[in-house]
Motif scaffolding. Structure first.
Motif, PDB file in Angstrom:
ATOM      1  N   VAL A  83       0.942  -1.170   0.145  1.00 23.63           N
ATOM      2  CA  VAL A  83       0.005   0.040  -0.071  1.00 23.63           C
ATOM      3  C   VAL A  83       0.991   1.371  -0.197  1.00 23.63           C
ATOM      4  N   HIS A 114      -1.349  -3.348  -5.172  1.00 16.74           N
ATOM      5  CA  HIS A 114      -1.435  -1.957  -5.498  1.00 16.74           C
ATOM      6  C   HIS A 114      -0.810  -1.227  -6.584  1.00 16.74           C
ATOM      7  N   TRP A 117      -2.104   1.335  -9.106  1.00 14.18           N
ATOM      8  CA  TRP A 117      -2.515   2.614  -8.616  1.00 14.18           C
ATOM      9  C   TRP A 117      -1.770   3.686  -9.463  1.00 14.18           C
ATOM     10  N   TRP A 133      -5.406  -5.805  -6.146  1.00 10.87           N
ATOM     11  CA  TRP A 133      -5.864  -5.991  -4.969  1.00 10.87           C
ATOM     12  C   TRP A 133      -7.308  -5.355  -5.136  1.00 10.87           C
ATOM     13  N   SER A 135      -9.424  -3.796  -3.225  1.00  6.34           N
ATOM     14  CA  SER A 135      -9.854  -2.447  -2.711  1.00  6.34           C
ATOM     15  C   SER A 135      -9.390  -1.498  -3.800  1.00  6.34           C
ATOM     16  N   LEU A 136      -8.834  -1.746  -4.887  1.00  7.57           N
ATOM     17  CA  LEU A 136      -8.447  -0.839  -6.037  1.00  7.57           C
ATOM     18  C   LEU A 136      -9.636  -1.075  -7.212  1.00  7.57           C
ATOM     19  N   GLU A 137     -10.336  -1.838  -7.002  1.00  3.87           N
ATOM     20  CA  GLU A 137     -11.544  -2.024  -8.184  1.00  3.87           C
ATOM     21  C   GLU A 137     -12.243  -0.730  -8.676  1.00  3.87           C
ATOM     22  N   ASP A 139     -11.354   2.293  -7.840  1.00  2.27           N
ATOM     23  CA  ASP A 139     -10.406   3.174  -8.463  1.00  2.27           C
ATOM     24  C   ASP A 139     -10.066   2.865 -10.102  1.00  2.27           C
ATOM     25  N   ASP A 149     -11.588  -9.978 -11.408  1.00  3.29           N
ATOM     26  CA  ASP A 149     -11.182 -10.794 -10.122  1.00  3.29           C
ATOM     27  C   ASP A 149     -10.579 -12.029 -10.608  1.00  3.29           C
ATOM     28  N   ARG A 162      -3.488  -9.995  -8.292  1.00  3.56           N
ATOM     29  CA  ARG A 162      -4.064  -9.304  -7.043  1.00  3.56           C
ATOM     30  C   ARG A 162      -3.232  -9.226  -6.092  1.00  3.56           C
TER      31      ARG A 162
END
Length: 183
Positions: A83, A114, A117, A133, A135-137, A139, A149, A162
């Protein structure tokens, strides 16, 4: 005799403090085993420190400071996750310009966890099939990526995965795409 699939290819691994330890080390091992010349490029000189199992990991030597690195001299780039690492790189215009070179020149890119990003900031995700990962979906979707996924996703030289568990598939596809060259 080691595999020489990538003999003569030079690969940048762009990272700073807080990279996921295995997501830098395993791709570097795979690239070197395939005969690539690999350089860890970072905004800071000396060493950068990894992140492993919810705490700081080991230090890795920086081969070239970002201010001295010429993106045109590399054939491909690896963007490890963690992260802290990509979040810090996103705020550095030189890092984004460095990544943008690979996007605009259609050179192979491998980004895990990550790591994608930074590709958002470099304009490298719109219309691309990708994973990351979880949590970036949003974004990535909001930046125009076609997110799914899956263990590994390849789209015209862009390889994404991932998490550390995906490293075997990620490294295999990374070697394959890097051997193909520009897309």
């Amino acid at each position: 005799m080691p595999n020489q699939t990538l003999a003569g290819r030079k690969v940048a691994v762009l990272a700073t403090d807080g990279f996921e330890q295995s997501e830098l080390e395993k791709p570097v091992e795979a690239l070197k085993a395939a005969g690539a010349q690999v350089e860890v490029v970072s905004p800071k000189a000396g060493q950068i420190k990894g992140w492993k199992d919810h705490d700081w990991g080991s230090a890795v030597a920086v081969d070239r400071e970002l201010a001295e690195a010429d993106a045109a001299s590399y054939d491909a780039i690896v963007l490890p996750g963690g992260v802290l690492n990509p979040d810090a790189l996103r705020l550095q215009p030189k890092a984004i310009a460095f990544i943008r070179h690979f996007v605009t020149e259609k050179k192979p890119i491998a980004a895990i966890c990550h790591g994608p990003w930074t590709l958002i900031n470099a304009g490298g995700v719109e219309g691309k099939h990708m994973t990351s990962w979880p949590s970036l979906e949003m974004d990535l979707r909001n930046a125009g990526a076609l997110w799914t996924d899956r263990e590994v996703v390849v789209d015209q030289g862009l390889v994404t995965s991932r998490k550390p568990d995906d490293l075997p598939a990620f490294c295999a596809k990374m070697i394959e795409e890097f051997a193909e060259g520009r897309h």
